[in-house]
Structures are given as structure tokens and as C-alpha cells.
Motif scaffolding. Structure first.
Motif, PDB file in Angstrom:
ATOM      1  N   THR A 178      -9.077 -23.126 -29.432  1.00 56.73           N
ATOM      2  CA  THR A 178      -8.479 -23.797 -30.589  1.00 56.73           C
ATOM      3  C   THR A 178      -8.039 -25.197 -30.165  1.00 56.73           C
ATOM      4  O   THR A 178      -7.460 -25.369 -29.077  1.00 56.73           O
ATOM      5  N   TYR A 179      -8.268 -26.183 -31.032  1.00 63.52           N
ATOM      6  CA  TYR A 179      -7.869 -27.549 -30.690  1.00 63.52           C
ATOM      7  C   TYR A 179      -6.371 -27.586 -30.399  1.00 63.52           C
ATOM      8  O   TYR A 179      -5.568 -27.108 -31.204  1.00 63.52           O
ATOM      9  N   ILE A 222     -11.254 -24.862 -34.725  1.00 59.78           N
ATOM     10  CA  ILE A 222     -11.159 -23.417 -34.462  1.00 59.78           C
ATOM     11  C   ILE A 222     -11.780 -23.061 -33.116  1.00 59.78           C
ATOM     12  O   ILE A 222     -12.579 -23.823 -32.573  1.00 59.78           O
ATOM     13  N   PRO A 223     -11.448 -21.889 -32.564  1.00 59.64           N
ATOM     14  CA  PRO A 223     -12.044 -21.503 -31.279  1.00 59.64           C
ATOM     15  C   PRO A 223     -13.470 -20.984 -31.468  1.00 59.64           C
ATOM     16  O   PRO A 223     -13.797 -20.421 -32.513  1.00 59.64           O
ATOM     17  N   HIS A 255     -17.208 -17.502 -33.516  1.00 64.73           N
ATOM     18  CA  HIS A 255     -16.118 -18.354 -34.012  1.00 64.73           C
ATOM     19  C   HIS A 255     -14.983 -17.478 -34.499  1.00 64.73           C
ATOM     20  O   HIS A 255     -15.231 -16.432 -35.091  1.00 64.73           O
ATOM     21  N   LYS A 305     -10.652 -17.584 -36.227  1.00 64.55           N
ATOM     22  CA  LYS A 305      -9.612 -18.399 -36.869  1.00 64.55           C
ATOM     23  C   LYS A 305      -8.785 -19.102 -35.789  1.00 64.55           C
ATOM     24  O   LYS A 305      -8.761 -18.652 -34.643  1.00 64.55           O
ATOM     25  N   PRO A 306      -8.063 -20.156 -36.160  1.00 68.22           N
ATOM     26  CA  PRO A 306      -7.218 -20.834 -35.168  1.00 68.22           C
ATOM     27  C   PRO A 306      -6.317 -19.839 -34.431  1.00 68.22           C
ATOM     28  O   PRO A 306      -5.723 -18.953 -35.070  1.00 68.22           O
ATOM     29  N   LEU A 307      -6.283 -19.948 -33.126  1.00 65.88           N
ATOM     30  CA  LEU A 307      -5.437 -19.136 -32.242  1.00 65.88           C
ATOM     31  C   LEU A 307      -5.825 -17.654 -32.176  1.00 65.88           C
ATOM     32  O   LEU A 307      -5.081 -16.844 -31.628  1.00 65.88           O
ATOM     33  N   GLU A 367      -8.042 -16.378 -30.274  1.00 65.75           N
ATOM     34  CA  GLU A 367      -8.868 -16.298 -29.070  1.00 65.75           C
ATOM     35  C   GLU A 367      -9.054 -14.855 -28.614  1.00 65.75           C
ATOM     36  O   GLU A 367     -10.109 -14.478 -28.128  1.00 65.75           O
TER      37      GLU A 367
END
Lengths: 449, 439, 74
Positions: B174-175, B399-400, B419, B421-423, B425
Motif C-alpha cells: 500500500t502506498y 493499493i497493494p 491486488h 484493498k489498502p492495507l 496486505e
């Protein structure tokens, strides 16, 4: 011919660390290029830390003191790209406005924002020192509401006072930089850079307005350009003849989230806001029953105003006010110092005022004492020294003591050494303690041997 | 569940074996630009942390104090870094040893590993092919057994693309999850550091060491999680999305491998669902226009005054092209037409991806639309950019995304891209673990 | 490849990318994830080892100063 003058004023904020890193913001005693880290040196890969909250609060406080609205929307930090050796990353970080639509002394304040100071570059030697790089600056942009160099000078004095009152900017002096825009009768706007004093500002404007008026009289157009003020010659000189304005290719810095200045933060800063100069002036007139002129002089500097209030707890305000306005201001002007720099303490003023009111010191002598205080002495010592009796009076006091105390004189002559101490005591009594005891002893010995 | 790196030999012996392999084979592969002359000392003094003895290659755009962070460019050929990137500090603290600086596309501008000033890298699995890029040396070093793991950076696929081509695991977090302080910029709003490893478990372990907020103005307030301890291949109840558009843009031989991999996920309990990403084809131009502007800004410091060379005078064609384009489209009069419009498309693509991820737990599909080309084959810039079509969306949305070997097509490795969702992982790594299988 | 060729090719690249992109009316996304970006002002720090290492890589210097010339990159 109608003259329009506007300013961009930059001043360093008094934080402990720089705007985007933890290097010291105070670089005054540092060796060149020691006050740095990879972030303020803009080294490959370095990322800014979070924005220094103290700097943001400082900018908000100053914006509020300049009667600005604080922006509600997110404040992006932009990258302003240009190429100069003092700019280690090739861009300067500058925030979007934090405050807008303010007003001071009838002059519109367009915006207040934050930015980082570049390093220092000497074009003659090519030397670059990045100690200053990244120090937080507040930039204030005014509307072109000013119409003469005299007005410009008066406005800048008022603005400097407000900045000092905010207690958010560096008090060491010499860090303010002003860019000035001047146009005549809707002619092209000329920007003057490199001004760093109010006197310089006044002279640069005098020169520039004359230059532009002369061009017009000869039927020539004023070019839109950037000029530099040359302090030594009191003239302005063309810096950039480029026809088009420089393109800074602004982009929001992708390394930094936008600042969100919450209404809660604004309210807290507003509550804690120091009294503005004009507010303090009004209060002084009301509370201490002093004249507007006295109050104006005393509030010219926040530190002086603070000292005045402390003095007034011990001395009658009217006398204190007169002393501040006439004696202290004059002394400071003579030495070209601010009150903060002068080293004058509240106790110095109180002691001098007491000495005057008790008739031990004349007004003129009081001024002399203050001058010596500014030169590094303490009033108490100076007063003690000044109040000593002169040699002639001392000699006659010695004579009187000998004459009035034949028994003690007799004892001494017979070899009773202690008797002379008694005689010294008598000299001190006669001179009301203002004699130099060592000198009295010397004189007694001479006289009795 | 192991939460630390396990070695068969002593750390000193293990490093010696890696160095030996590098000495024998790297003349041919060219995975490293520079080796760490103090590696043997450092391994002896390494703390007993979770990564004790792990031999790590670091991409040449990440600062390691005392080593050169050249970005594989002449521009920085003399830049000996005076500081450690946050991720490097974290690796060292856990006992890992930096064995050397890996090769890459110049300033990470490339998808093949061919634009390095220090020469191209070979794909260790198919030596006549490119390894992919831009983290070419990092992926090759891991695939060739020169190192246990490597750090790469991923702006539009630079970890995932070479991981797929070289048959290794690569994760773009995630960015903002992994601190970027010390990573030399390609495009600041897209760049992320991530691990490249031979298996998912090691990737999870490395990620939990390097993740978590530092003092930089992180975009994220996330704490690291013990990913490696929580890994499970059980996908009961997990919905895996497959976008119809993936088929449209991907070579059939790659799709075959990917679909077999999806069957494996189903066997682990996942449900595969079809989703739509109608703006997928806009991702590539959006991505490149943003990269040009941010890269132009990032390269202004290479003015020749502090690092020796002015970038425009010594860089290769692709880097120069991007700087010229960035300079042009960031001008005031053109910014609205290109840069700002790209940022608007970014909003669209991000929204679409997050909406798709509302309907499913993860998206799984191919990593690159085509197999790696033969080394030295000439591609036009746009043909080269086309490699990134399926990897840039994750960066645009923040997103990761991770890649795990899925099989081979004609002997060439193909990676499955996941892929989340954000966070998320953890879930992404679990799906990757379930897909992990050697053929 | 010379600078002119790179420039020509760059123009082609831009044309094609822009055509491919088309029109849109939406708010721009600058930061994919947004958080508080403030830091408390605290006691400053300096790493003398870093300071010396950083200065030592300067291509031109005069004692403790970097030496540079004014010029332009665009």
C-alpha cells in the motif's frame, strides 16, 4: 501621477527545528554547512518529515494578527521550480495561502503563507552555505494600496511591530527580506528585490519612482521587469530582462499531504493571541492614564511595553511614561538599538526613577545613567559611583572630623591605631555615607602624620 | 509458524556461498552494480534479529551509507551515499546483510532492465530474455540464488514485472506503508519500496520488518503487522475478482497459466467472480503523464553542482525523453491539458478499482500482457510502456499488489498478480501463498 | 540516439498518450491516502558524521563551502 506600491515580505519564524527536518533553525553560530541533514541538503532520496507544527501555528497567528481569514480548505505545499545554486533540490517548497483578505493600517493583506528559506550563495566567490536551507519563513503579500515612499515606510514600521508582537518571528534582526512592486498610472509593474531594511525600502522606492517618472516624461514605456536594489549606491538595477514571466511549474509536492487547519486550532491560537500593538496602546492610555503619544512610543516594541508595565508596579505611571518616551527612546535611538537588544532591565529603570524622585539625581544625570546601562553597566553601580562626594568636599569633611574629635586624634597620635577607624566613621557620617572610605582613610593618615 | 529467517548454515558460511555464486555467475547475469566490501565484517557483527544472516541485494536507487546509489546512471556514478534509507536501517537492525547494490533501468525508467548505464541484466531463468524492470538486478539476483531477498521499488510495476519474468515473488505494498526516505524518486506519488524473494513466507517476513511509519511525512499512519505469523493458504469464503478486461489485453499463453492458477485458488476455498474495470486502458497514459511531471521535478537537483554531472548531459534516451516531456507538460499553459487531466483520470481509475474491490476481497490476474522479449530486441517507447498496462493501476490507486510464480509458458516464468484493498496486505499474501506452487 | 531524435520521439509519445486519454471532468487526485502531516517542533539534532560525509562528496568546495556557479537548466 498615481503610484501603486505592494509588498512581499519574508521573515523567519522562531522555531527550534527547520520546516521539514530536525536540523536546527538557528544557524547563527554554526560553521558553514554543519547545520544540515540529507533533507535540507535535498540529497537524492531524502523525503521531508511532517511540516513543523510550530511554524504552521506561527503563520496562523500572524495571519490572525493581520486580520486575515484562515482558509478552510486543505492547504497544499507546492514545489516552485527554479535553478539557482542556493536551492539544493531545484525547487522551493511554498504553501498555498494560510490566511487571506486581511488588513493592516488601511493596507490590504492579500495572503499569508509558509515557505522554506534557501541556502546562502555568494555570486562573487561561488560559495554556498546550506545552513539556512529549510528554515521556515512566513511570507506576507499586500495589495498595491500604498501610494508613496513615506506611506511605505510608515506601513512597514507598523508591520514590523505587529510581527514582533506576534512573538513568532526571529528577534535577532536582519532576517527580513522585502520584494516591492511599483507601478505608476497603470504602467508596467516593476519588482524590486534584495531590500532588507526599512531605510533601504524607502531609498529604493524614492529612486525607482523617480526613474519611472523620468521615463514617462521622456515618453518612454516602463518595462515589466525585476530589478535589484543596490544598497551601497542607493539605486535599483535591472536583474532580468526576460519579456515573459518565469514559469515555476508549480505542482503540489507529492511527498507532503495537504495541511488541514482545523477551526479548533484556529480558535485556540486566537484565544492565545498576544495583544496587537494598537490594542496595547489603547489599553495603556486607559489603564495608566498616559497620553496617546507616550503610549505610542512605549508600545513601539513589545519588550519595552512589557518593561513599562513592570516598572509601573513600583513607580507612578505618568513619571515612568515620560521617562520611557523621552529618556529611554532617545538613548536607544542614539545607540541605534532596540529595547530588546539594549540590555536595559526593569530594575535599572526603577532605580534611576527613584533616584530622580528623591532628588538624588537630576533628569540630565538620569539620561547619562541610562546611556551607561546601555553600554553594559548596571544602574545601581553607576548611581553609587555618581553620588560620591568630590575630593574637595571630602577634604573638608576630613578637616571637620579632626576638628570635632580631638580625643580620637590624640589617641591615634599616641599609637592607638583603631582610633583612626572611628575617624573614618565620622567622615562617613558627615558625608551621609557618600564618601569613598579608602580615600578618607588615606586623607586622614596624611593629615595626622 | 516461523517468524524469523532460517538458515541451513552459519551466517558467515551462507554469505560466502552467495558471494561465491555471484563471483561465478554474475559476470554473465550482471545483477549487481557494486558489491558491499564490508559484507563479511557486517555479517559477523550482525545483531540476532528476525533476519539474522539474510543476504539482501538493494536496488541502486536506495541509499545505503558508504555504497554508491547510482540509479544505474552516469549522473550519479560518483554518488557515495552518506546516509541509510529507513528500510536499510530496519534490515540491519534485524540482522540482515546488504551484499550489494543491484542493477536496474536508469532512474527506474524502463520495464526491461536494458537502460542501465552499467549494461543490461540477463534473465537467469531464460538467459536470452530480458529479466524485466526496472528492478531487474534485484529480481535476477534472487532468481539466480545470489541473495535470499532483494529490495526493489515499484512505481508502475517495477517490482512485479521482473518478479513475474524471473519467476520470483514480488510485493508492492500500500502506498505509504513502507517509508520511502532514502528511495531516490521516479514519481513520488507512486513509488513504493517492496521485497523480492523466492517464496511468499520470506516476502511476508521482510515486509513486516520494513513496514510502518517513520518520521517522514508519511501518507499513512499504519503500524506493521506480523504477516508471516498469520499466513494461511486457507481461502474459505474469499472472493477473488477477475476482470474481463484482463483477457482483452493479455497474450493467450499467459492467460492459460493465470487461469490454471485461479483454479488452484478455488481448490483452496476461494470463489472466483468476474468484475469490470472499464477504464483500464486509460491507466497507461494517465500513469505516464504523471510520471513525466514528477520525474522532471525530482531530477532538478542533478544540476551538476553537487553530484558531478548534469543529468541531461549524461543520461540515456528514455530518461531524457521523460525529462523533456515533464518539462514541457508542466508548463503553466499546458498543465491543464496534460498533467491535471491525468490527475483527473487517476481519480476515475482509483474509484473504479476501489469499487471493484468492494464487490470482491482481492483481484487476481496476469502481471504483464506479454512475455519478456529477447535481450537486444528494439522496442519503440510505446511498445515498452505497454508492458506496464496491468501493473500501473495498483500504483495509481495506492493499493497493494503482489506477484507470485504461477507457472511457465514456453519455459518462461509467468506470475499471478493479486491486488487487495489498502492495507489488506495480509489477505493478499494469503492468496499468494495459496497460489504458490512449483510446477 | 541524439537529442533531436529523442525530442521528436517524445513529441510522438505525448501525442499518442494524450489522444488515448481523451476528455474528462473530475476532481484531481494528488494523494492516494491522506493523513495528518504535522510534526511537533522539538530539540534539534545534527549528525556530525553525516555532515562530513555529505561534504566530502561535493565535486567542488572551498574549505567548508560548496562552490557552484549560477546557470540554468531549462
Amino acid at each position: 501621477m498615481k503610484v501603486r506600491i505592494g509588498f512581499e515580505i519574508h521573515e523567519q519564524l522562531a522555531t527550534r527545528t527547520k520546516l521539514f527536518c530536525t536540523s536546527p533553525a538557528d544557524y547563527r553560530d554554526a560553521e558553514p554547512n554543519t547545520n544540515v541533514c540529507e533533507i535540507c541538503l535535498g540529497m537524492p532520496g531524502a523525503k521531508p518529515m511532517g511540516v513543523n507544527a510550530e511554524a504552521v501555528e506561527g503563520a496562523v497567528a500572524i495571519a490572525l494578527m493581520l486580520n486575515c481569514e484562515i482558509v478552510q480548505e486543505p492547504v497544499y505545499i507546492l514545489r516552485k521550480h527554479y535553478d539557482y545554486p542556493d536551492l539544493p533540490s531545484g525547487y522551493q517548497r511554498t504553501s498555498m495561502p494560510i490566511g487571506r483578505n486581511g488588513e493592516l493600517a488601511g493596507v490590504g493583506i492579500w495572503e499569508v503563507h509558509l515557505e522554506e528559506d534557501p541556502g546562502k550563495y555568494d555570486p562573487v566567490t561561488g560559495k554556498v552555505d546550506y545552513n539556512r536551507s529549510g528554515v521556515p519563513l512566513v511570507e506576507i503579500v499586500t495589495a498595491p494600496d500604498i501610494t508613496s515612499p513615506e506611506e511605505a515606510r510608515a506601513f512597514m514600521r507598523e508591520l514590523v511591530k505587529v510581527l514582533q508582537y506576534s512573538r513568532r518571528v526571529r528577534r535577532e534582526g536582519g532576517t527580513m527580506r522585502v520584494d516591492v512592486n511599483v507601478s505608476i498610472e497603470d504602467g508596467a509593474r516593476v519588482e524590486i528585490k534584495n531590500i532588507n531594511s526599512i531605510r533601504g525600502l524607502y531609498r529604493a522606492l524614492k529612486f525607482e519612482i523617480t526613474r519611472q517618472k523620468n521615463l514617462r516624461r521622456r515618453g518612454k514605456a516602463v518595462r515589466r521587469e525585476t530589478r535589484a536594489y543596490i544598497e551601497e549606491q542607493m539605486i535599483t538595477r535591472s536583474m532580468r530582462t526576460k519579456e515573459t514571466a518565469e514559469d515555476y511549474r508549480y505542482i503540489p509536492d507529492p511527498d507532503l499531504p495537504p495541511l488541514r487547519i482545523t477551526p479548533e486550532l484556529v480558535e485556540r491560537i486566537r484565544r492565545e493571541l498576544p495583544e496587537a500593538p494598537h490594542q496595547k496602546l489603547a489599553r495603556f492610555v486607559e489603564q495608566y492614564r498616559i497620553s496617546r503619544d507616550d503610549a505610542w512610543a512605549i508600545t513601539s516594541e513589545p519588550e519595552m511595553a512589557d518593561a513599562f508595565e513592570q516598572v509601573c508596579t513600583q513607580v507612578e505611571p505618568a513619571r515612568a511614561a515620560a521617562f520611557f518616551r523621552h529618556i529611554i527612546k532617545k538613548t536607544l535611538n542614539y545607540h541605534n538599538l532596540s529595547f530588546a537588544e539594549s540590555g536595559i532591565r526593569v530594575e535599572d529603570i526603577v532605580q534611576v526613577l527613584r533616584a530622580i524622585s528623591e532628588g538624588r539625581l537630576s533628569q540630565q544625570a538620569g539620561e547619562l545613567v541610562m546611556r551607561r546601562v546601555v553600554e553594559g553597566e548596571r544602574a545601581a553601580e553607576v548611581l553609587r559611583e555618581m553620588s560620591r562626594v568630590d575630593e574637595q568636599s571630602l577634604v573638608s569633611a576630613v578637616e571637620q572630623a579632626i576638628h570635632q574629635n580631638p580625643g580620637a586624634v590624640e589617641d591615634y597620635r599616641r599609637g592607638k591605631q583603631e582610633a583612626i577607624n572611628y575617624l573614618v566613621g565620622q567622615v562617613m557620617r558627615i558625608t551621609k555615607g557618600r564618601a569613598d572610605a579608602a580615600r578618607a582613610l588615606e586623607l586622614l593618615r596624611e593629615r595626622l602624620s | 509458524m516461523a517468524a524469523e529467517f532460517v538458515l541451513e548454515h552459519s551466517p558467515e558460511e551462507h554469505l560466502a556461498r552467495c558471494l561465491d555464486r555471484i563471483e561465478r555467475e554474475d559476470g554473465r547475469i550482471n545483477a549487481f552494480i557494486e558489491l558491499n566490501p564490508r559484507a563479511s565484517e557486517e555479517v559477523r557483527e550482525a545483531p540476532h534479529g528476525r533476519l539474522r544472516g539474510m543476504v539482501v541485494g538493494v536496488k541502486s536507487n536506495i541509499n545505503v551509507r558508504g555504497l554508491r546509489a547510482t540509479c544505474a546512471s552516469r549522473t550519479l556514478e560518483n554518488y557515495v551515499s552518506p546516509y541509510d534509507a529507513v528500510v536499510v536501517e530496519r534490515l540491519r537492525r534485524e540482522g540482515a546483510v546488504v551484499v550489494g547494490m543491484t542493477n536496474m533501468d536508469e532512474f527506474a525508467c524502463g520495464s526491461s532492465g536494458e537502460t542501465s548505464f552499467f549494461g543490461p541484466t540477463r534473465n537467469p531463468v531464460a538467459e536470452d530474455r530480458i529479466p524485466g524492470g526496472s528492478s531487474s538486478g534485484s529480481a535476477a539476483a534472487v532468481a539466480a540464488g545470489f541473495a535470499d531477498a532483494a529490495l526493489g521499488s515499484d512505481t508502475g510495476g517495477s517490482i512485479r514485472n521482473p518478479a513475474s519474468h524471473c519467476g520470483v515473488v514480488g510485493v508492492k505494498p500500500t502506498y505509504g506503508l513502507v517509508p520511502r526516505h532514502g528511495l531516490i524518486d521516479l514519481a513520488m506519488s507512486l513509488d513504493q519500496i517492496g521485497p523480492i524473494t523466492r517464496d511468499v513466507r520470506t516476502a511476508a517476513l521482510l515486509l513486516e520488518v520494513i513496514a510502518g511509519r517513520s518520521r517522514e511525512a508519511s501518507m499513512l499512519n499504519a503500524s506493521p503487522e506480523p504477516y508471516s505469523q498469520r499466513l494461511t493458504p486457507d481461502l474459505s469464503g474469499v472472493r477473488v475478482g477477475f476482470a474481463r478486461e484482463f483477457e482483452e489485453f493479455t497474450a493467450p499463453e499467459i492467460l492459460g497459466v493465470v487461469k490454471r492458477s485461479l483454479r488452484r485458488l478455488e481448490a483452496q476455498g476461494a470463489e472466483v467472480v468476474e468484475v469490470e474495470l472499464p477504464s483500464l486502458e486509460k491507466a497507461l497514459p494517465t500513469y505516464y503523464l504523471i510520471v513525466f511531471v514528477e520525474f522532471f521535478s525530482a531530477t532538478r537537483r542533478y544540476d551538476g553542482r553537487r553530484y558531478g554531472h548534469r543529468i541531461e548531459e549524461v543520461c540515456g534516451a528514455e530518461v531524457l525523453r521523460r525529462i523533456l516531456l515533464g518539462s514541457y507538460i508542466s508548463q503553466k499553459e499546458y498543465a491543464g491539458r496534460y498533467y491535471r487531466r491525468a490527475l483527473q483520470f487517476r481519480s476515475l481509475i482509483r474509484r473504479e478499482l476501489l469499487e471493484a474491490l468492494e464487490k470482491v476481497d482481492v483481484l487476481a490476474g496476469p502481471t504483464t500482457p506479454k512475455l519478456p522479449h529477447r535481450l537486444g530486441e528494439e522496442l519503440s517507447p510505446l511498445e515498452m510502456y505497454a508492458y506496464d498496462l496491468l501493473t500501473v493501476p495498483a500504483n495509481l490507486a495506492g493499493i497493494p499488489a503482489g506477484v507470485v510464480p504461477a507457472g511457465r509458458a514456453g519455459g518462461i516464468p509467468v506470475g499471478l498478480q493479486v491486488h487487495a484493498k489498502p492495507l489488506q496486505e495480509q489477505l493478499m499474501l494469503n492468496v499468494m501463498l495459496a497460489a504458490e506452487g512449483r510446477e | 540516439m541524439n537529442r533531436e531524435e529523442v525530442k521528436e520521439q517524445a513529441e510522438r509519445v505525448l501525442r499518442e498518450l494524450a489522444e488515448h486519454l481523451g476528455e474528462i471532468e473530475l476532481e484531481e487526485t494528488y494523494n492516494v491516502i491522506q493523513v495528518e502531516g504535522l510534526r511537533e517542533d522539538a530539540a534539534p539534532e545534527v549528525d556530525p558524521e553525516f555532515v562530513e560525509a555529505a561534504l566530502s562528496i561535493a565535486p567542488r568546495r572551498d574549505e567548508r563551502y560548496y562552490v557552484a556557479e549560477a546557470g540554468a537548466w531549462v
